[in-house]
Structures are given as structure tokens and as C-alpha cells.
Scaffold this motif. Structure first.
Motif, PDB file in Angstrom:
ATOM      1  N   MET A  27      -5.941   1.614   2.865  1.00  0.00           N
ATOM      2  CA  MET A  27      -4.681   1.290   3.557  1.00  0.00           C
ATOM      3  C   MET A  27      -4.976   1.144   5.138  1.00  0.00           C
ATOM      4  O   MET A  27      -4.547   0.224   5.658  1.00  0.00           O
ATOM      5  CB  MET A  27      -3.619   2.215   3.340  1.00  0.00           C
ATOM      6  N   SER A  51      -2.512   8.741   3.020  1.00  0.00           N
ATOM      7  CA  SER A  51      -2.310   7.050   2.567  1.00  0.00           C
ATOM      8  C   SER A  51      -3.296   6.929   1.533  1.00  0.00           C
ATOM      9  O   SER A  51      -4.302   7.619   1.262  1.00  0.00           O
ATOM     10  CB  SER A  51      -2.690   6.264   3.816  1.00  0.00           C
ATOM     11  N   GLU A  52      -3.086   5.781   0.857  1.00  0.00           N
ATOM     12  CA  GLU A  52      -4.227   5.458  -0.323  1.00  0.00           C
ATOM     13  C   GLU A  52      -5.496   5.036   0.467  1.00  0.00           C
ATOM     14  O   GLU A  52      -5.304   4.688   1.298  1.00  0.00           O
ATOM     15  CB  GLU A  52      -3.521   4.273  -1.195  1.00  0.00           C
ATOM     16  N   LYS A  92       0.859  -1.185  -0.034  1.00  0.00           N
ATOM     17  CA  LYS A  92      -0.192   0.085  -0.023  1.00  0.00           C
ATOM     18  C   LYS A  92       0.818   1.142   0.079  1.00  0.00           C
ATOM     19  O   LYS A  92       1.782   1.180   0.637  1.00  0.00           O
ATOM     20  CB  LYS A  92      -0.868   0.071   1.072  1.00  0.00           C
TER      21      LYS A  92
END
Length: 274
Positions: A252, A248-249, A187
Motif C-alpha cells: 500500500m 496496512s496491506e 487497498k
């Protein structure tokens, strides 16, 4: 030649004073005065008179390692700080502070592709504000791989809460170091070190070529092939207080267990990974 912003001149002047090693008797007065004025808790550190400069006091190491969760799913705070804001991005908009938002596409700079920037759209973010009295070193929040570091020169506006409320796009204007990271599960997240007034230097131990508060023109890019770092590793410091932003994506994090206004310490679990 392009003139540097006044905030840079102030930060450089303060940096010279903070780095100077005065005679022991005078340095002891400076250090103890700073500890008393700012209300530093020195219980985990050596006594103030042992530091040969004010900068050495700022960048002090812990006497004993802190304990933190070894559970791979626990994402820990990289620093001692105030959570100035956290939550979910709306497309590429994140909150600088409540009521003040900025675009993460601009925050990451020019040296990431549209695809790389889109990877964090609708993801999550946590802003960690380190005040001048906080422990100034930063640590790795999870076992991870570093793919790229980008140094973006800029200004040195204060990043305390009153300043965040007054200046739109402060994070985008200030000098910063953007780390593109990847968890062991693949991630993507970005950890961004943001400068502040009197914080001319942001040190990154695994890439000594990064020289912040220097006469650098344009963004500087550093790429890594097999740079793996472990949770809890010390990877540098701010010389004074500043901010770390983690973005963060989407997906995640399973959960973010802190909220705006919380005080956290390095090693404390702030989120859980999926």
C-alpha cells in the motif's frame, strides 16, 4: 458479574474529575496548573481559562485549520504524536516497541475473518503515541472508506515508552477500537485506537454507539455501507494521551518517511501511497 480491572477503576475516577465543571476561579487554577505542569503549547488554541473543564482542555480544537498536502499520494499523520515504532510486519508480527513484538491477528480481535487478517500480513505499520501534553484529537490520514468498526473492551495500562518496554502484548490487553478502512485505490488498512491509563473514553464521531470505558461484555461490531471520509476530517478524540496504530496491506505504501523517535504533527506527511 465480572469485576473490572483496577486500571478501569482508576481511569473512571480520573474521568469524573476531568469532566467536572468547577467554579471558574478554581477551574482556571486546574487548567493553568495542567498546562504548566505538562508543558502544553497553547499557541494554536484558546487560552486555558476559556475551557470549562479539564476534559474540555484535553479535547480542545485548533483555532485555525492546519495546512496539509492535498496530493492524493501523501498519507498524513492523524495526530500530534511520537512515532514509537514503525516498519514492516514479519507475517503477522508487528513491533510494540523495539524488542517487543505482538501478533496483529490477536490485535484485530475475533470479528475479522482469517482472510481479512491475512490481508495485512507482511504489510507495514506505524505507531503514533500521544502524550498527555499533545493535541488529543485525531483526523483522517487519506481519502478513504470505512468498512467496519469493532470495539474491544480491555484494560487501561499506560502506553508510554517505559510501559511498552515492560509489558508484553500491552496493545492486545488494552481496550481498543479497530477501524477497517480502504483507500480510494482499494487497498486495505486498519486504524486502531488504543486506550491507556486515564484514557477511559475514545470518541468516534461517525459512530456514537461506540461507548468505551463502559460496562460492555464482548466485542461490539458496527458495519458501514457507504461511509466515505476525507483526508484531514476530525473524527474524534482521546480524553488524555494514548496511541493510534496504522497497519496496512503489503504494497500500500511506496515509502514511509518517518522513523521511530520522530515527533510528528497532524497534517504532516508520514508516508506515500503507491
Amino acid at each position: 458479574m465480572k469485576r473490572r480491572h483496577i486500571t478501569s477503576a482508576i481511569s473512571q475516577t480520573f474521568g469524573k474529575f476531568a469532566s467536572k465543571e468547577f467554579p471558574h476561579w478554581f477551574q482556571n487554577i486546574v487548567n493553568r496548573s495542567y498546562v504548566g505542569l505538562m508543558g502544553l503549547d497553547m499557541s494554536e488554541f484558546h487560552s486555558p481559562e476559556t475551557y470549562k473543564s479539564l476534559n474540555a482542555l484535553f479535547t480542545r480544537h485548533l483555532k485555525e485549520p492546519r495546512h496539509y498536502s492535498l496530493n492524493a499520494a501523501d498519507f498524513i499523520s492523524p495526530c500530534d504524536s511520537l512515532i514509537s515504532e514503525c516498519g514492516t510486519l514479519i507475517s503477522d508480527y508487528a513491533l510494540q516497541i523495539k524488542g517487543m513484538r505482538y501478533k496483529t491477528d490477536e490485535f484485530l480481535g475475533q470479528n475479522f475473518s482469517d482472510e481479512e487478517k491475512k490481508s495485512i500480513h507482511d504489510g507495514d505499520f506505524i505507531n503514533f503515541y500521544l502524550s498527555p501534553k499533545d493535541y488529543h484529537r485525531y483526523h483522517i490520514p487519506t481519502n478513504m472508506k470505512v468498512l467496519k468498526a469493532v470495539h474491544i473492551p480491555g484494560k487501561f495500562y499506560p502506553v508510554n515508552v517505559p510501559s511498552l518496554k515492560k509489558r508484553l502484548n500491552l496493545f492486545i490487553e488494552n481496550e481498543r477500537v479497530v477501524l477497517q478502512c480502504e483507500t480510494m485505490e482499494g487497498k486495505t488498512f486498519y486504524m486502531v485506537l488504543v486506550s491507556a491509563l486515564n484514557v477511559g473514553v475514545m470518541k468516534v464521531s461517525f459512530e456514537p454507539r461506540i461507548q468505551t470505558d463502559a460496562d460492555v461484555v464482548g466485542e461490539q461490531v458496527y458495519e458501514f455501507k457507504d461511509l466515505y471520509l476525507d483526508k484531514g476530517d476530525d473524527f474524534g478524540c482521546f480524553e488524555m494521551g494514548s496511541t493510534i496504530v496504522i497497519i496496512s496491506e503489503k504494497g500500500m505504501f511506496e515509502d514511509i518517511v518517518v522513523k521511530a523517535g520522530d515527533k510528528v504533527k497532524f497534517g504532516e506527511t508520514v508516508a506515500t501511497l503507491k
